[in-house]
Design a protein around this motif. Structure first.
Motif, short mmCIF file in Angstrom:
data_model
loop_
_atom_site.label_atom_id
_atom_site.label_comp_id
_atom_site.label_asym_id
_atom_site.label_seq_id
_atom_site.Cartn_x
_atom_site.Cartn_y
_atom_site.Cartn_z
N TYR A 22 0.79 -1.07 -0.37
CA TYR A 22 -0.18 -0.39 0.02
C TYR A 22 0.90 0.90 0.14
O TYR A 22 1.02 2.29 -0.69
CB TYR A 22 -0.93 0.32 0.60
N LEU A 23 1.70 1.12 1.44
CA LEU A 23 2.97 2.52 0.63
C LEU A 23 3.58 3.18 -0.48
O LEU A 23 3.83 3.43 -0.60
CB LEU A 23 3.71 2.55 2.41
N SER A 24 3.98 1.45 -0.74
CA SER A 24 4.66 2.35 -2.50
C SER A 24 3.75 2.08 -2.99
O SER A 24 4.52 3.05 -4.31
CB SER A 24 5.24 0.28 -2.56
N LEU A 25 2.64 1.99 -3.30
CA LEU A 25 1.89 1.93 -4.37
C LEU A 25 1.55 3.55 -4.36
O LEU A 25 1.74 4.38 -5.37
CB LEU A 25 0.92 1.53 -5.08
N LEU A 26 1.67 4.29 -3.45
CA LEU A 26 0.73 5.64 -3.09
C LEU A 26 1.68 6.35 -2.41
O LEU A 26 1.86 7.41 -3.05
CB LEU A 26 -0.38 5.51 -1.76
N VAL A 27 2.75 5.93 -1.81
CA VAL A 27 4.31 6.85 -1.95
C VAL A 27 5.25 6.47 -2.48
O VAL A 27 5.57 7.54 -3.24
CB VAL A 27 4.18 6.59 -0.81
N LEU A 28 6.47 5.75 -1.98
CA LEU A 28 7.57 4.78 -2.55
C LEU A 28 7.22 5.09 -4.21
O LEU A 28 8.98 5.62 -4.80
CB LEU A 28 7.73 3.44 -2.65
N ILE A 29 6.42 4.51 -5.11
CA ILE A 29 6.71 4.36 -6.34
C ILE A 29 6.80 5.93 -7.15
O ILE A 29 7.44 6.14 -7.88
CB ILE A 29 5.38 3.55 -6.75
N PRO A 30 5.33 6.49 -6.87
CA PRO A 30 5.16 7.34 -6.74
C PRO A 30 6.29 8.95 -6.78
O PRO A 30 7.60 9.51 -8.01
CB PRO A 30 3.96 9.17 -6.54
N LEU A 31 6.92 8.92 -5.78
CA LEU A 31 8.06 9.64 -5.29
C LEU A 31 9.80 9.26 -6.56
O LEU A 31 10.47 9.59 -6.55
CB LEU A 31 8.70 9.23 -3.78
N GLY A 32 9.68 7.62 -6.10
CA GLY A 32 10.70 7.02 -6.96
C GLY A 32 10.74 7.79 -8.70
O GLY A 32 11.48 8.15 -8.97
N ALA A 33 9.28 7.54 -9.17
CA ALA A 33 9.09 7.83 -10.50
C ALA A 33 9.88 9.94 -10.06
O ALA A 33 10.26 9.43 -11.35
CB ALA A 33 8.10 7.67 -10.91
N MET A 34 9.15 10.23 -9.56
CA MET A 34 10.28 11.65 -9.32
C MET A 34 11.86 12.08 -9.65
O MET A 34 12.05 12.65 -10.50
CB MET A 34 9.78 12.09 -8.31
N PHE A 35 12.11 10.98 -8.48
CA PHE A 35 13.42 11.24 -8.07
C PHE A 35 13.98 10.09 -9.75
O PHE A 35 14.82 11.24 -10.61
CB PHE A 35 14.42 9.80 -7.10
N VAL A 36 13.52 9.56 -10.42
CA VAL A 36 14.42 8.65 -11.72
C VAL A 36 14.28 9.86 -12.90
O VAL A 36 15.03 9.74 -13.82
CB VAL A 36 13.42 7.64 -12.04
N HIS A 37 13.39 10.74 -12.89
CA HIS A 37 12.58 11.30 -13.88
C HIS A 37 13.56 13.01 -14.15
O HIS A 37 14.29 13.16 -14.82
CB HIS A 37 11.63 12.35 -13.90
N ALA A 38 13.91 13.50 -12.59
CA ALA A 38 14.74 14.52 -12.21
C ALA A 38 16.12 13.56 -11.90
O ALA A 38 17.49 15.05 -12.90
CB ALA A 38 14.25 14.93 -10.46
N ALA A 39 16.46 12.61 -12.56
CA ALA A 39 18.00 11.82 -12.65
C ALA A 39 18.28 12.37 -14.00
O ALA A 39 19.71 11.80 -14.46
CB ALA A 39 18.52 10.25 -12.20
N GLN A 40 17.67 12.19 -15.52
CA GLN A 40 17.65 12.80 -16.55
C GLN A 40 18.19 14.17 -16.93
O GLN A 40 19.02 13.64 -17.67
CB GLN A 40 16.77 12.48 -17.61
N LEU A 41 18.43 15.25 -15.82
CA LEU A 41 19.03 15.54 -15.61
C LEU A 41 20.85 15.66 -15.32
O LEU A 41 20.68 14.76 -14.49
CB LEU A 41 18.66 17.44 -14.73
N THR A 42 21.54 16.13 -15.70
CA THR A 42 22.60 16.83 -15.49
C THR A 42 23.17 17.19 -13.76
O THR A 42 22.30 18.31 -13.62
CB THR A 42 24.18 17.41 -16.40
N TRP A 43 23.93 16.86 -13.56
CA TRP A 43 23.93 18.02 -12.78
C TRP A 43 24.29 19.49 -12.08
O TRP A 43 23.31 20.21 -11.51
CB TRP A 43 25.02 17.37 -11.36
N ALA A 44 24.64 19.50 -13.44
CA ALA A 44 24.89 21.17 -13.87
C ALA A 44 23.40 21.36 -14.32
O ALA A 44 22.79 22.69 -13.61
CB ALA A 44 26.00 21.38 -14.74
N GLU A 45 23.02 20.64 -14.83
CA GLU A 45 21.36 21.41 -15.10
C GLU A 45 20.41 20.90 -13.45
O GLU A 45 19.61 22.59 -14.50
CB GLU A 45 20.89 20.64 -16.02
#
Length: 272
Positions: A22-45
């Protein structure tokens, strides 16, 4: 040899599994997806996005107004909780219902009502303008809106703790010669402080992420009254998904650090 006591209700493994899913579906996976999407940026960007003057100004405004609103509610909410628990008077149930109103009222409705009241042509806003200052479309208006929507968190957190404090303890302290301030400091404060910190942290977290009630009364002027959630929406409207996720990650990290510090302080106080 020690014997492990069986729980009254069996099924710990099953219930824990459901909880984690339940926590993974509602909290961990959406937040993890946000981090994954942000990881497409370089550190400088990423650094360029989160250190942009507009983002920094919105970050300071969001967290400062949320912190001030939580502090105000820490005082007002404590007084309201004390009155509602310790006294019986006509209209008490009406006040109880009014405190819960921000929970039930759509935040956009609250924002429109506050703006109509505190705008320069509103009832209170007109009086403020005559005195030489503005409420709406300023950080004062944002703080006011956040105070309105976060008040129940402090009151409802403190009420059960106050109800559990026996009055006999205060009476015993008074019989021993303690003055009211000494009773408040040495009897009530140690029992209430952990709960007060919990209510404060809940109000602060709610205020940081508040959107609906703020956008109407803020005026949304960049570098002045633009909050961070609104800036994220602006980025999304411009199809700048990387920018929106980068700001979201920044907001999440800052909120996590601040709430972690508050929780550590609360645990330290609870354990003496």
């Amino acid at each position: 040899m020690s014997r492990q006591t069986s729980p009254v209700i069996p099924g710990f493994g099953l219930t824990l599994g459901y909880t984690l899913v339940y926590l993974s579906l509602l909290v961990l996976i959406p937040l993890g997806a946000m981090f994954v999407h942000a990881a497409q940026l370089t550190w400088a960007e990423f650094w360029a996005i989160i250190t942009a003057p507009r983002v920094v100004a919105a970050l300071k405004l969001s967290f400062t107004t949320a912190f001030i609103a939580a502090l105000i509610n820490g005082v007002i909410g404590s007084l309201l909780a004390w009155v509602l628990v310790r006294y019986r008077f006509p209209g008490r149930k009406i006040i109880e219902a009014m405190i819960d109103l921000p929970f039930a009222l759509p935040t956009a409705v609250a924002g429109i009502a506050l703006t109509a009241l505190y705008a320069p042509n509103g009832l209170i806003g007109r009086l403020a303008a005559e005195l030489g200052f503005k409420i709406a479309y300023t950080p004062i208006g944002i703080t006011l809106a956040l105070t309105f929507v976060t008040l129940p968190f402090v009151v409802r957190t403190l009420q059960p703790v106050l109800a559990d404090i026996p009055r006999e303890v205060e009476e015993a302290a008074a019989c021993l010669g303690a003055k009211p301030l000494q009773i408040a400091r040495h009897v009530l404060l140690p029992a209430l402080l952990p709960a007060w910190l919990t209510g404060f942290s809940l109000a602060f977290a709610r205020g940081v992420g508040e959107y609906g009630s703020v956008i109407f009364i803020a005026g949304n002027m960049p570098m002045k009254t633009e909050i961070l959630p609104l800036l994220i929406m602006v980025k999304l409207d411009q199809y700048d998904y990387h920018g929106a996720t980068a700001i979201g990650v920044l907001m999440l990290l800052v909120s996590f650090v601040l709430l972690l510090a508050i929780n550590l302080l609360q645990r330290r106080i609870s354990h003496g």
